[in-house]
Motif scaffolding. Structure first.
Motif, PDB file in Angstrom:
ATOM      1  N   PRO A   1       0.817  -1.134   0.193  1.00 29.88           N
ATOM      2  CA  PRO A   1      -0.041   0.114  -0.098  1.00 29.88           C
ATOM      3  C   PRO A   1       0.870   1.224   0.095  1.00 29.88           C
ATOM      4  N   TRP A   2       1.040   1.870  -1.036  1.00 28.86           N
ATOM      5  CA  TRP A   2       1.743   3.025  -1.283  1.00 28.86           C
ATOM      6  C   TRP A   2       1.097   4.205  -0.872  1.00 28.86           C
ATOM      7  N   ALA A   3      -0.250   4.160  -0.948  1.00 27.09           N
ATOM      8  CA  ALA A   3      -1.034   5.497  -0.388  1.00 27.09           C
ATOM      9  C   ALA A   3      -2.521   4.877   0.124  1.00 27.09           C
ATOM     10  N   GLU A   4      -3.215   5.945   0.605  1.00 27.87           N
ATOM     11  CA  GLU A   4      -4.693   5.435   0.831  1.00 27.87           C
ATOM     12  C   GLU A   4      -5.355   5.497  -0.147  1.00 27.87           C
ATOM     13  N   GLY A   5      -6.717   5.149  -0.131  1.00 27.80           N
ATOM     14  CA  GLY A   5      -7.927   5.050  -1.191  1.00 27.80           C
ATOM     15  C   GLY A   5      -7.984   3.789  -1.654  1.00 27.80           C
ATOM     16  N   ASP A   6      -8.786   3.713  -2.768  1.00 22.48           N
ATOM     17  CA  ASP A   6      -9.164   2.258  -3.092  1.00 22.48           C
ATOM     18  C   ASP A   6      -8.107   1.745  -4.019  1.00 22.48           C
ATOM     19  N   ASP A   7      -7.227   2.232  -4.677  1.00 20.94           N
ATOM     20  CA  ASP A   7      -6.248   1.587  -5.161  1.00 20.94           C
ATOM     21  C   ASP A   7      -4.912   1.535  -4.564  1.00 20.94           C
ATOM     22  N   ARG A   8      -4.923   2.181  -3.442  1.00 20.36           N
ATOM     23  CA  ARG A   8      -3.534   2.202  -2.591  1.00 20.36           C
ATOM     24  C   ARG A   8      -2.354   2.554  -3.200  1.00 20.36           C
ATOM     25  N   GLY A   9      -2.446   3.315  -4.319  1.00 25.64           N
ATOM     26  CA  GLY A   9      -1.151   3.573  -4.807  1.00 25.64           C
ATOM     27  C   GLY A   9      -0.559   2.638  -5.783  1.00 25.64           C
TER      28      GLY A   9
END
Length: 511
Positions: free
Chosen positions: A399-407
């Motif tokens: 998980p690189w980021a938050e959100g649905d695709d996680r970056g």
């Protein structure tokens, strides 16, 4: 080593390419995705990156079933992409280690197909054997996953041997033709700038040519054989199918193929006498380091740590690790999943007396995810579902980021990414009290203050292990109880008192 730019005990960051970052929108990680994020392991103070297989493969065993050892899987990129990855790794001050899987190939490898067809140039590339008079397999050997190690090929009317799945026929590494191919493969990648190799399943390279049945394992031996107790492989004493008398010396050939300046890291898959084998494999002229499953299998405990140190003739030649592409994440296996335990175990690795392997995502404190059966492709997990080791769970993308695709990808990832909120790199990147920040600090301290990490002495008292490195004194409190210590530490994994250390804490004092 003659290459002095390698530290004596490097920190190696393992990347599983399909799960690091997707740059193409396919849902699968790729080489260009790795290039885009290589500053991440560099900021962790990694000395090298270990790249798991990126070769053409039918992916019957996570890419460790290789069809072509000198190409890139089309879904992961091209050789030009690989060259850019090498250049970027070096630009960031790191070395590049790649997997070499010489124990076996895929059944789709042209060598195997030619051997089936009776091509005399490839007839001896694999381990073929006639059946017994009653048609059964040549002996009682089992694959390391549990099923029999022999599979019938009706075209040759012979059995072929495989240490792992039937999709991974074992190479005959005593065959001069195979050895010539291995040398060419290593030279191919060295010429492209690769600095070292992680040698997969090196203890499975050779076997007793008499092919005698393995005897039953005594309770003492069985307790040490690698694998869960319910796997049939643990019932045998692997006296004839794991590195016979000439096996350790064979590694000198691997050194010759790789060159004196290549860093060689070997995987020891034998549970029985594993540390002793690792020490033999790392004698002068052989590997630089080897790692066993003892520490993760012992759940990162004080007892497992002390057992390894007591058996090792040279701890600096042992690789220290807790998670990998084929071991479940250790946050809740070797700890309780809390930030306290994540950082304590990071501290244990950062102060270890040898090369350290950090698997992608450990620095975020990721726990082992639960995957539905429909999503799992790993053959070992599926064979014993739902009681398998959880290898596929360790491969869920980062998980690189938050959100649905996680970056990770703009497409649906190849494995479900049901990570909790707040564990991503984006959230932890700048938080002074995050697991990621602690990893950076701990391995920065290792690089600056522990130097060559030469172990002078060690002791164990119950759940406490003390290590001495030159002017550094390290105390690891694996237990839950508070203990007395010499005073305020120079670096610690968590809050401490003036003269006390809480449970599950590690600290360093510099003279």
């Amino acid at each position: 080593m003659t290459d002095r730019s390698w530290p004596a005990a490097p920190v190696i960051y393992q990347i599983y390419p399909r799960s690091f970052r997707d740059s193409t929108g396919t849902g699968t990680g790729d080489l260009n995705g790795i290039i885009q994020k290589l500053d991440h392991p560099a900021r962790l103070n990694a000395d090298a990156v270990w790249l798991s297989p990126f070769y053409p493969s039918p992916m019957k065993d996570g890419g460790y079933d290789i069809a072509d050892h000198t190409e890139v899987h089309p879904a992961l990129g091209t050789l030009d992409d690989f060259d850019r990855l090498v250049a970027r790794t070096h630009e960031l001050g790191m070395k590049l280690i790649i997997d070499q899987v010489f124990n076996h190939t895929s059944t789709e490898c042209p060598w195997f197909q030619r051997a089936i067809q009776g091509d005399p140039d490839y007839d001896d590339f694999y381990v073929w054997h006639d059946p017994k008079p009653d048609g059964t397999a040549p002996n009682n050997w089992l694959s390391q996953f549990g099923p029999p190690a022999w599979t019938w090929n009706h075209k040759r009317e012979q059995y072929y041997y495989h240490n792992f799945t039937a999709d991974q026929p074992s190479l005959n590494l005593r065959c001069p033709g195979v050895q010539a191919e291995m040398q060419k493969i290593m030279r191919f990648w060295r010429d492209r700038g690769v600095d070292g190799f992680r040698i997969d399943a090196i203890t499975s390279f050779l076997f007793d040519t008499s092919m005698k049945d393995n005897p039953p394992a005594s309770p003492e031996v069985r307790a040490k054989v690698a694998g869960e107790s319910f796997v049939p492989y643990t019932y045998q004493d692997h006296a004839h199918d794991i590195l016979p008398g000439d096996g350790l010396a064979y590694v000198e050939k691997v050194r010759d193929w790789a060159g004196d300046d290549a860093f060689l890291l070997g995987e020891v898959t034998s549970g029985n006498q594993s540390v002793e084998l690792a020490c033999g494999l790392t004698e002068p002229g052989r590997l630089d380091a080897a790692y066993t499953t003892d520490f993760p299998a012992g759940k990162g405990s004080a007892a497992a740590y002390a057992d390894i140190l007591s058996r090792a003739t040279r701890p600096a030649r042992l690789g220290w690790w807790l998670s990998s592409h084929d071991q479940p994440r250790h946050a809740a296996k070797a700890g309780d999943g809390s930030d306290r335990d994540v950082r304590f175990l990071a501290f244990v690795l950062a102060t270890a007396p040898g090369p350290v392997i950090v698997y992608q995502g450990e620095e975020l404190g990721l726990s082992q995810p639960d995957l539905p059966k429909w999503a799992v492709t790993d053959p070992l997990d599926l064979l014993y579902w739902p009681d398998g080791p959880g290898r596929e769970g360790a491969r869920v993308p980062l998980p690189w980021a938050e959100g649905d695709d996680r970056g990770f990808s703009i497409a649906q990832p190849w494995l479900p990414m049901d990570w909790p909120a707040g564990v991503s790199v984006a959230v932890q990147q700048y938080g002074a009290d995050s697991n990621l920040s602690f990893y950076r600090a701990a391995f920065g301290f290792r690089r600056e203050m522990l130097g060559s990490v030469t172990l002078n002495d060690w002791t164990r008292t119950d759940e406490v292990i003390e290590l001495t490195y030159g002017r550094a004194r390290v105390i690891l409190n694996f237990g839950q109880s508070e203990i007395e210590v010499p005073g305020r530490a120079d670096f610690a994994s968590g809050p401490m008192g003036e003269m006390t250390m809480p449970g599950r804490t590690g600290a360093i004092w510099l003279a």
